[in-house]
Design a protein around this motif. Structure first.
Motif, mmCIF file in Angstrom:
data_model
loop_
_atom_site.group_PDB
_atom_site.id
_atom_site.type_symbol
_atom_site.label_atom_id
_atom_site.label_comp_id
_atom_site.label_asym_id
_atom_site.label_seq_id
_atom_site.Cartn_x
_atom_site.Cartn_y
_atom_site.Cartn_z
ATOM 1 N N ASN A 1 -9.220 -41.756 4.305
ATOM 2 C CA ASN A 1 -9.907 -40.551 4.519
ATOM 3 C C ASN A 1 -9.490 -40.807 6.499
ATOM 4 O O ASN A 1 -9.996 -41.941 6.971
ATOM 5 C CB ASN A 1 -11.106 -40.695 4.578
ATOM 6 C CG ASN A 1 -12.114 -39.530 5.395
ATOM 7 O OD1 ASN A 1 -11.363 -38.634 5.481
ATOM 8 N ND2 ASN A 1 -13.569 -39.279 5.405
ATOM 9 N N GLN A 2 -9.719 -39.415 7.155
ATOM 10 C CA GLN A 2 -9.640 -40.086 8.622
ATOM 11 C C GLN A 2 -10.291 -38.418 9.195
ATOM 12 O O GLN A 2 -10.205 -37.521 8.690
ATOM 13 C CB GLN A 2 -7.566 -39.897 9.094
ATOM 14 C CG GLN A 2 -6.845 -38.400 9.225
ATOM 15 C CD GLN A 2 -5.655 -39.107 9.623
ATOM 16 O OE1 GLN A 2 -5.680 -37.678 10.408
ATOM 17 N NE2 GLN A 2 -4.745 -39.702 8.731
ATOM 18 N N ILE A 3 -10.169 -38.431 10.968
ATOM 19 C CA ILE A 3 -11.526 -37.552 11.575
ATOM 20 C C ILE A 3 -11.025 -37.702 12.635
ATOM 21 O O ILE A 3 -11.487 -38.959 13.244
ATOM 22 C CB ILE A 3 -13.045 -37.930 10.720
ATOM 23 C CG1 ILE A 3 -13.374 -38.498 9.530
ATOM 24 C CG2 ILE A 3 -14.018 -37.377 11.915
ATOM 25 C CD1 ILE A 3 -14.669 -38.192 9.781
ATOM 26 N N TRP A 4 -10.809 -36.017 13.266
ATOM 27 C CA TRP A 4 -10.169 -36.467 14.699
ATOM 28 C C TRP A 4 -11.525 -36.180 15.655
ATOM 29 O O TRP A 4 -12.324 -35.490 15.376
ATOM 30 C CB TRP A 4 -9.613 -34.967 14.909
ATOM 31 C CG TRP A 4 -8.902 -34.782 16.357
ATOM 32 C CD1 TRP A 4 -9.768 -33.754 17.498
ATOM 33 C CD2 TRP A 4 -7.874 -35.623 17.126
ATOM 34 N NE1 TRP A 4 -9.113 -33.686 18.409
ATOM 35 C CE2 TRP A 4 -7.889 -34.903 18.476
ATOM 36 C CE3 TRP A 4 -7.666 -36.483 16.706
ATOM 37 C CZ2 TRP A 4 -7.346 -35.414 19.462
ATOM 38 C CZ3 TRP A 4 -6.504 -36.825 17.665
ATOM 39 C CH2 TRP A 4 -6.533 -36.384 18.972
ATOM 40 N N CYS B 1 -8.113 -40.950 16.188
ATOM 41 C CA CYS B 1 -8.679 -40.622 14.925
ATOM 42 C C CYS B 1 -9.108 -42.054 14.037
ATOM 43 O O CYS B 1 -8.974 -42.627 14.899
ATOM 44 C CB CYS B 1 -7.296 -39.792 13.990
ATOM 45 S SG CYS B 1 -6.043 -38.917 14.023
ATOM 46 N N GLU B 2 -10.709 -41.344 13.261
ATOM 47 C CA GLU B 2 -11.052 -42.754 13.274
ATOM 48 C C GLU B 2 -10.919 -42.793 12.006
ATOM 49 O O GLU B 2 -11.203 -41.918 10.837
ATOM 50 C CB GLU B 2 -12.061 -42.372 13.138
ATOM 51 C CG GLU B 2 -12.754 -42.755 14.442
ATOM 52 C CD GLU B 2 -13.257 -43.659 14.788
ATOM 53 O OE1 GLU B 2 -13.476 -44.759 14.525
ATOM 54 O OE2 GLU B 2 -13.254 -44.175 16.305
ATOM 55 N N VAL B 3 -9.963 -43.862 11.386
ATOM 56 C CA VAL B 3 -9.631 -44.036 9.877
ATOM 57 C C VAL B 3 -10.231 -44.529 8.752
ATOM 58 O O VAL B 3 -10.355 -45.460 9.253
ATOM 59 C CB VAL B 3 -7.442 -44.453 10.070
ATOM 60 C CG1 VAL B 3 -6.942 -44.608 8.961
ATOM 61 C CG2 VAL B 3 -6.872 -43.534 10.882
ATOM 62 N N GLY C 1 -0.845 -56.220 7.210
ATOM 63 C CA GLY C 1 0.438 -54.866 8.226
ATOM 64 C C GLY C 1 0.292 -54.527 9.912
ATOM 65 O O GLY C 1 -0.372 -55.223 10.905
ATOM 66 N N TYR C 2 -0.624 -53.432 9.786
ATOM 67 C CA TYR C 2 -1.139 -53.303 11.009
ATOM 68 C C TYR C 2 -2.395 -53.608 11.427
ATOM 69 O O TYR C 2 -2.728 -54.149 12.750
ATOM 70 C CB TYR C 2 -1.077 -51.313 11.213
ATOM 71 C CG TYR C 2 -2.171 -50.556 12.728
ATOM 72 C CD1 TYR C 2 -0.805 -51.024 13.418
ATOM 73 C CD2 TYR C 2 -2.535 -50.404 13.022
ATOM 74 C CE1 TYR C 2 -1.972 -50.013 14.491
ATOM 75 C CE2 TYR C 2 -3.382 -49.583 13.299
ATOM 76 C CZ TYR C 2 -2.843 -49.456 14.984
ATOM 77 O OH TYR C 2 -3.369 -49.658 15.718
ATOM 78 N N LYS C 3 -3.561 -53.278 10.967
ATOM 79 C CA LYS C 3 -4.483 -54.403 10.379
ATOM 80 C C LYS C 3 -4.516 -55.104 9.603
ATOM 81 O O LYS C 3 -3.982 -55.345 8.342
ATOM 82 C CB LYS C 3 -5.386 -53.669 10.809
ATOM 83 C CG LYS C 3 -5.912 -52.561 12.222
ATOM 84 C CD LYS C 3 -6.334 -52.934 12.790
ATOM 85 C CE LYS C 3 -6.081 -52.172 14.189
ATOM 86 N NZ LYS C 3 -6.207 -52.615 15.079
ATOM 87 N N ASN C 4 -5.512 -56.809 10.066
ATOM 88 C CA ASN C 4 -5.331 -57.169 9.067
ATOM 89 C C ASN C 4 -7.138 -57.454 8.802
ATOM 90 O O ASN C 4 -8.175 -56.585 9.063
ATOM 91 C CB ASN C 4 -5.541 -58.583 9.017
ATOM 92 C CG ASN C 4 -4.141 -58.749 9.668
ATOM 93 O OD1 ASN C 4 -3.496 -58.091 9.047
ATOM 94 N ND2 ASN C 4 -3.946 -59.574 10.944
ATOM 95 N N GLY D 1 -12.341 -52.243 2.151
ATOM 96 C CA GLY D 1 -12.590 -51.299 2.874
ATOM 97 C C GLY D 1 -12.396 -51.536 4.593
ATOM 98 O O GLY D 1 -12.548 -52.650 4.880
ATOM 99 N N LEU D 2 -11.651 -50.815 4.534
ATOM 100 C CA LEU D 2 -10.558 -51.481 6.388
ATOM 101 C C LEU D 2 -11.369 -49.725 7.593
ATOM 102 O O LEU D 2 -10.364 -49.299 6.268
ATOM 103 C CB LEU D 2 -8.813 -51.771 6.343
ATOM 104 C CG LEU D 2 -8.162 -51.951 7.543
ATOM 105 C CD1 LEU D 2 -8.914 -52.845 8.233
ATOM 106 C CD2 LEU D 2 -7.353 -52.305 7.208
ATOM 107 N N ARG D 3 -11.337 -50.393 8.315
ATOM 108 C CA ARG D 3 -11.752 -48.983 9.319
ATOM 109 C C ARG D 3 -11.305 -48.977 10.246
ATOM 110 O O ARG D 3 -11.003 -50.504 11.185
ATOM 111 C CB ARG D 3 -13.137 -48.903 9.416
ATOM 112 C CG ARG D 3 -13.536 -47.140 9.970
ATOM 113 C CD ARG D 3 -14.674 -47.210 10.216
ATOM 114 N NE ARG D 3 -15.627 -46.387 10.989
ATOM 115 C CZ ARG D 3 -16.613 -45.502 10.734
ATOM 116 N NH1 ARG D 3 -17.137 -45.821 10.865
ATOM 117 N NH2 ARG D 3 -17.135 -44.681 12.133
ATOM 118 N N PHE D 4 -10.405 -48.614 10.765
ATOM 119 C CA PHE D 4 -9.696 -48.804 12.357
ATOM 120 C C PHE D 4 -9.499 -47.324 13.175
ATOM 121 O O PHE D 4 -9.378 -46.145 12.218
ATOM 122 C CB PHE D 4 -8.077 -49.491 12.454
ATOM 123 C CG PHE D 4 -7.171 -48.762 11.734
ATOM 124 C CD1 PHE D 4 -6.369 -47.946 11.845
ATOM 125 C CD2 PHE D 4 -7.233 -48.834 9.611
ATOM 126 C CE1 PHE D 4 -6.006 -47.489 11.330
ATOM 127 C CE2 PHE D 4 -6.748 -48.412 9.153
ATOM 128 C CZ PHE D 4 -5.492 -47.264 9.650
#
Length: 324
Positions: free
Chosen positions: A138-141, A148-150, A168-171, A176-179
């Motif tokens: 899910n992402q919000i602009w 984007c908040e992913v 990968g891109y984040k660890n 849950g993972l938020r970035f």
């Protein structure tokens, strides 16, 4: 005497206890616990030099599925492992391939050396189903940040106690993972790995994420829902119009058909009446009828008798009797 008897009982009990302890330790030393994922393989080595063994059996829950005799390892006909056993006569081992959940249980290897039985080796196997992982995205602009908040959520389909690892891109080390992701970074890849706590069973899944400016997943879902609703409404309207048109066409069609058949039937009725008149009456009766409406002769017989004076005697029943 009593004292000696007491010491004898004490010594016997101690020896029996030590013997049981030794057997338990020996059994534990020959028992191996294995964990495997479904679809993997398990190798069961004999564990003794080839020259020191004359006969051996591989068993699953007491049922023999392979034997070693005359220098060769031979596979027996066991339906459970049909087509999934590989024998190695050089290394005295049997491999079970494509493990299934029902393959879990106790495996034993019994070997003999010149009639003397060697220690039995026991393998306790637990086959775990492969973890199936789903990733929710899910992402919000965010207009103020132009990014984007992913939010990603990793979870297994089965109700199991597992640990999660993101790479990968984040660890990360949680489900849950938020970035934050900007459009300039393009497409990024993230992999979630889930491992069962009580076994080495694990699984992973990969997701590619791209920041779409001005559109969030929630808005996209709303537009999809609206488009689907409009399409459904149009479909209902089209079906209603078709049903209305068919119903009115069916109502009008019988009237037109009745008019055509009525015209045809009228002609048939008239034709039938004429036919009926001809069939029922004779030609002479037809002539008599016509004589009442015309003064001229209508037939040959009528011409012969026409304008002849009537006889003086009684009137004959038929004009043809007068001619004769």
């Amino acid at each position: 005497m009593r004292i000696c008897y007491g010491y004898h009982v004490l010594y016997s009990g101690t020896a029996l206890l030590l013997l049981c302890y030794g057997l338990c330790v020996r059994a534990d030393e020959n028992t191996v616990t294995e964990h495997r994922d479904a679809g993997s393989s398990l190798t069961l080595p004999l564990g003794h030099p080839k020259e020191s063994v004359t006969y051996a059996e591989w068993k699953y829950e007491g049922k023999t599925f392979a034997v070693y005799i005359q220098g060769q390892v031979r596979i027996s006909d066991e339906p459970q492992f049909s087509g999934r056993l590989k024998a190695d006569s050089d290394h005295l081992s049997v491999e079970v391939t494509d493990l299934q959940l029902q393959d879990s249980g106790s495996y034993s290897i019994v070997a003999d050396k010149s009639g003397a039985q060697l220690p039995t080796k026991i393998i306790s196997l637990t086959v775990h189903g492969k973890l199936i992982i789903d990733i929710e995205s899910n992402q919000i602009w965010v207009e103020s940040k132009k990014s984007c908040e992913v939010n990603l959520l990793c979870k297994v389909r089965e109700d199991q106690k597992v640990s999660y690892t993101w790479s990968g891109y984040k660890n990360g080390s949680e489900a849950g993972l938020r970035f934050t992701l900007s459009p300039a970074e393009g497409d990024v890849t993230l992999t979630c790995t889930a491992a069962e706590v009580s076994s080495p069973s694990e699984g992973n899944n990969t997701r590619n994420v791209t920041c779409n400016p001005g559109v969030s997943n929630n808005q996209l879902h709303i537009w999809i829902a609206v488009g689907g609703g409009v399409a459904l409404f149009l479909l209902i309207v089209i079906i209603a119009v078709i049903c209305w048109w068919k119903s009115h066409r069916d109502i009008d069609s019988p009237d037109q058909g009745n008019t055509v058949y009525a015209d045809v039937n009228d002609g048939n009725v008239r034709k039938d009446k004429r036919s009926e008149s001809i069939n029922v009456a004779s030609i002479y009766e037809t002539v008599d009828e016509l004589r009442g409406t015309s003064d001229k002769p209508q037939t040959l017989y009528d011409k012969v008798t026409f304008a002849r004076p009537a006889p003086l005697g009684p009137s004959p029943s038929s004009p043809y009797q007068v001619v004769l």
